[in-house]
Design a protein around this motif. Structure first.
Motif, short mmCIF file in Angstrom:
data_model
loop_
_atom_site.label_atom_id
_atom_site.label_comp_id
_atom_site.label_asym_id
_atom_site.label_seq_id
_atom_site.Cartn_x
_atom_site.Cartn_y
_atom_site.Cartn_z
N THR A 104 0.82 -1.20 0.00
CA THR A 104 0.00 0.00 0.00
C THR A 104 0.86 1.26 0.00
OG1 THR A 104 -1.67 -1.23 1.26
CG2 THR A 104 -1.90 1.16 1.18
N ALA A 105 1.97 1.23 0.76
CA ALA A 105 2.87 2.38 0.79
C ALA A 105 3.48 2.62 -0.59
CB ALA A 105 3.96 2.16 1.82
N ALA A 106 3.89 1.54 -1.26
CA ALA A 106 4.47 1.68 -2.60
C ALA A 106 3.45 2.22 -3.59
CB ALA A 106 5.02 0.33 -3.08
N ALA A 107 2.22 1.70 -3.51
CA ALA A 107 1.17 2.17 -4.42
C ALA A 107 0.85 3.64 -4.18
CB ALA A 107 -0.10 1.32 -4.25
N ALA A 108 0.87 4.06 -2.91
CA ALA A 108 0.59 5.47 -2.60
C ALA A 108 1.69 6.37 -3.15
CB ALA A 108 0.45 5.66 -1.10
N MET A 109 2.93 5.94 -3.04
CA MET A 109 4.04 6.76 -3.55
C MET A 109 4.03 6.83 -5.07
SD MET A 109 7.26 6.02 -1.02
CE MET A 109 7.16 4.23 -1.15
N VAL A 110 3.76 5.70 -5.72
CA VAL A 110 3.68 5.72 -7.18
C VAL A 110 2.52 6.59 -7.63
CG1 VAL A 110 3.24 4.29 -9.22
CG2 VAL A 110 4.79 3.47 -7.45
N GLY A 111 1.39 6.53 -6.90
CA GLY A 111 0.27 7.40 -7.22
C GLY A 111 0.58 8.87 -6.99
N ASP A 112 1.56 9.12 -6.13
CA ASP A 112 1.99 10.50 -5.85
C ASP A 112 3.18 10.89 -6.70
OD1 ASP A 112 1.49 12.85 -4.58
OD2 ASP A 112 2.71 12.41 -2.82
N VAL B 75 -15.26 8.07 7.00
CA VAL B 75 -14.20 7.11 6.69
C VAL B 75 -13.97 7.06 5.18
CG1 VAL B 75 -13.50 4.69 6.85
CG2 VAL B 75 -14.73 5.77 8.74
N GLU B 76 -15.07 7.12 4.43
CA GLU B 76 -14.94 7.11 2.98
C GLU B 76 -14.16 8.33 2.48
OE1 GLU B 76 -17.80 6.92 -1.00
OE2 GLU B 76 -18.65 6.68 1.02
N MET B 77 -14.43 9.49 3.07
CA MET B 77 -13.72 10.70 2.68
C MET B 77 -12.25 10.62 3.08
SD MET B 77 -13.50 13.58 1.25
CE MET B 77 -15.22 13.90 0.84
N MET B 78 -11.97 10.06 4.24
CA MET B 78 -10.58 9.92 4.68
C MET B 78 -9.82 8.97 3.76
SD MET B 78 -11.04 9.83 8.83
CE MET B 78 -9.29 9.66 9.11
N GLU B 79 -10.46 7.91 3.33
CA GLU B 79 -9.83 7.00 2.38
C GLU B 79 -9.54 7.72 1.06
OE1 GLU B 79 -8.75 3.93 2.40
OE2 GLU B 79 -9.27 3.48 4.48
N ASP B 80 -10.46 8.59 0.66
CA ASP B 80 -10.25 9.35 -0.57
C ASP B 80 -9.05 10.29 -0.42
OD1 ASP B 80 -10.62 10.44 -3.08
OD2 ASP B 80 -12.07 11.91 -2.38
N LEU B 81 -8.94 10.94 0.75
CA LEU B 81 -7.84 11.86 0.98
C LEU B 81 -6.49 11.14 1.03
CD1 LEU B 81 -9.40 14.20 3.70
CD2 LEU B 81 -8.97 14.75 1.29
N LEU B 82 -6.51 9.88 1.45
CA LEU B 82 -5.25 9.11 1.56
C LEU B 82 -4.90 8.41 0.27
CD1 LEU B 82 -5.73 7.58 5.13
CD2 LEU B 82 -4.25 9.49 4.47
N THR B 83 -5.72 8.58 -0.77
CA THR B 83 -5.42 7.98 -2.07
C THR B 83 -4.96 9.09 -3.01
OG1 THR B 83 -7.17 6.36 -1.70
CG2 THR B 83 -6.32 6.53 -3.93
N PRO B 84 -3.65 9.20 -3.28
CA PRO B 84 -3.14 10.38 -3.99
C PRO B 84 -3.43 10.40 -5.48
CG PRO B 84 -1.36 8.84 -3.54
CD PRO B 84 -2.58 8.29 -2.86
N ASP B 85 -3.79 9.27 -6.08
CA ASP B 85 -3.93 9.25 -7.54
C ASP B 85 -5.37 9.37 -8.01
OD1 ASP B 85 -4.59 6.84 -6.46
OD2 ASP B 85 -3.68 5.61 -8.03
N ALA B 86 -6.31 9.61 -7.12
CA ALA B 86 -7.72 9.74 -7.52
C ALA B 86 -8.46 10.59 -6.51
CB ALA B 86 -8.37 8.37 -7.66
N GLY B 87 -9.44 11.38 -7.00
CA GLY B 87 -10.26 12.19 -6.12
C GLY B 87 -9.44 13.26 -5.40
N PHE B 88 -9.84 13.55 -4.15
CA PHE B 88 -9.10 14.52 -3.34
C PHE B 88 -7.93 13.82 -2.65
CE2 PHE B 88 -13.36 16.47 -3.48
CZ PHE B 88 -13.01 17.72 -3.98
N ALA B 89 -6.88 14.60 -2.39
CA ALA B 89 -5.71 14.04 -1.73
C ALA B 89 -5.03 15.13 -0.91
CB ALA B 89 -4.74 13.47 -2.76
N ILE C 242 -5.40 20.45 0.47
CA ILE C 242 -6.16 19.41 -0.23
C ILE C 242 -6.12 19.73 -1.72
CG2 ILE C 242 -8.43 18.38 -0.56
CD1 ILE C 242 -9.03 18.92 2.33
N ARG C 243 -5.67 18.82 -2.51
CA ARG C 243 -5.62 19.00 -3.95
C ARG C 243 -6.57 18.01 -4.62
NH1 ARG C 243 -2.71 14.99 -6.60
NH2 ARG C 243 -1.37 13.68 -5.29
N ASN C 244 -6.96 18.34 -5.85
CA ASN C 244 -7.83 17.48 -6.63
C ASN C 244 -6.97 16.73 -7.64
OD1 ASN C 244 -9.74 16.34 -8.41
ND2 ASN C 244 -11.22 17.94 -7.89
#
Length: 364
Positions: A167-175, A292-306, A357-359
């Protein structure tokens, strides 16, 4: 005192593994390569063979006055034709040589070039192709490892490629972190295979061994993420990593909050208590699952809000972060995170960094 004894033990590790010849490390260090289809490999081999054949023909043709056809009358004014040169190069490269039966007429020699030679090339590919490919692959791996070890700097090491590490690797690649800048250290061959298929560099071994971290070039790493499955292993890995990389940023995950201070004493810059974090999310989800759904969205850098971080722009200096065009959550000043409603950050200064917060969809 126990920490000092452990450090002395780490110093006694020699660098025999890191100092081994590169060809001895091909089973430990894996550099991801692009998969090539068998048809493309054969096509490339045939092109190489045709290139060598053309070079030989050109050489013979340029020096055609120095060759003589035994079936023709020697004559300096009657050199070999281009077809003769092609024929000579063909039988030479295919190791056919000269026998008692040789094509004499142009049509026979043309058939030899167009039909017999491709059959010889196909035969050689089938006969020795596997051996040549194995040797070439190993040589290419040695070269890639040597080149990587010489150039790798400011990369990120992930220790443990389980759920947390993936998950950490996927988050960094998404960022927008390049997969080639991420190195995975793990003992599980299946986990390393998954990391390799994701385009990450892998090092097989236990990160509690300083030699393994040296192979991952921990001394040149920008950050080290410790995602071990056990807290005691995470503490030892953190201590070993800090010994090798005093300037690297170390982020470690711990299961139990009572072990968090041990990671901090071992040298971790940031710690994440996985059990408490997941527990909080579970508790929040009972009453407000959308949070929780919004927090998950914020923690996903490659989609939605981050949630992202950037430097303050010159035109923003002196202004309030509350009136910024971006939704600012906090300000990092002199390495300390301050909330946006803190009086200390009522006016932004040069060197501040905004947590906002970025889109991700708009940026993409």
């Amino acid at each position: 005192m126990a920490k000092g004894r452990l450090r002395r033990r780490l110093r006694r590790f020699d660098q025999s593994l890191a100092d081994q010849p590169v060809h001895a490390l091909t089973d430990t260090v894996q550099i991801p390569t692009e998969e090539v289809s068998p048809a493309r490999r054969i096509t490339v081999r045939v092109c190489y063979a045709l290139g060598a054949l053309f070079a030989a023909v050109l050489i013979v043709y340029l020096d055609r006055h120095g060759y003589r056809d035994v079936e023709s009358t020697p004559d300096a004014d009657n050199p070999l034709t281009f077809l003769d040169c092609v024929y000579y190069a063909t039988v030479s490269l295919s190791t056919t040589g000269y026998g008692d039966i040789t094509p004499v007429t142009p049509s026979a020699r043309l058939i030899n070039v167009l039909v017999i030679t491709p059959l010889r090339i196909a035969f050689l590919i089938v006969l020795i192709g596997t051996t040549v490919e194995t040797l070439t692959t190993q040589s290419r791996q040695v070269y890639q490892i040597q080149r990587w070890r010489n150039k790798v700097r400011n990369h990120i090491i992930i220790v443990g490629y389980g759920t947390k590490g993936r998950t950490a690797a996927a988050a960094m690649v998404g960022d927008e972190v390049a997969p080639a800048d991420i190195v995975v250290v793990d003992e599980d061959p299946a986990a390393l295979e998954r990391a390799k298929s994701a385009g990450l560099v892998t090092v097989r071994g236990s990160a509690t061994d300083s030699e393994i971290l040296r192979l991952a070039s921990a001394q040149h790493a920008k950050a080290i993420i410790v995602a071990a499955n056990r807290d005691d292993a995470a503490v030892l890995i953190t201590l070993t990593a800090r010994e090798l990389a005093p300037k690297a940023k170390i982020i470690a995950a711990v299961r139990e909050a009572e072990n968090q201070h041990l990671l901090e004493q071992a040298g971790a810059d940031s710690t994440v208590v996985t059990s408490e974090t997941s527990g909080r999310l579970l508790g929040i989800a009972v009453q407000t699952p959308s949070v929780v759904e919004m927090m998950e969205d914020l923690l996903t850098p490659d989609a939605g809000f981050a949630i992202a971080e950037r430097e303050v722009r010159p035109k923003e200096v002196g202004g309030s972060p509350k009136h910024n065009t971006d939704i600012v959550l906090g300000v990092v000043r002199e390495g300390k995170l301050l909330r946006v409603d803190d009086e200390q950050v009522d006016a932004l200064e040069n060197g501040d960094r905004l947590l906002y917060i970025r889109n991700a969809d708009d940026e993409r």
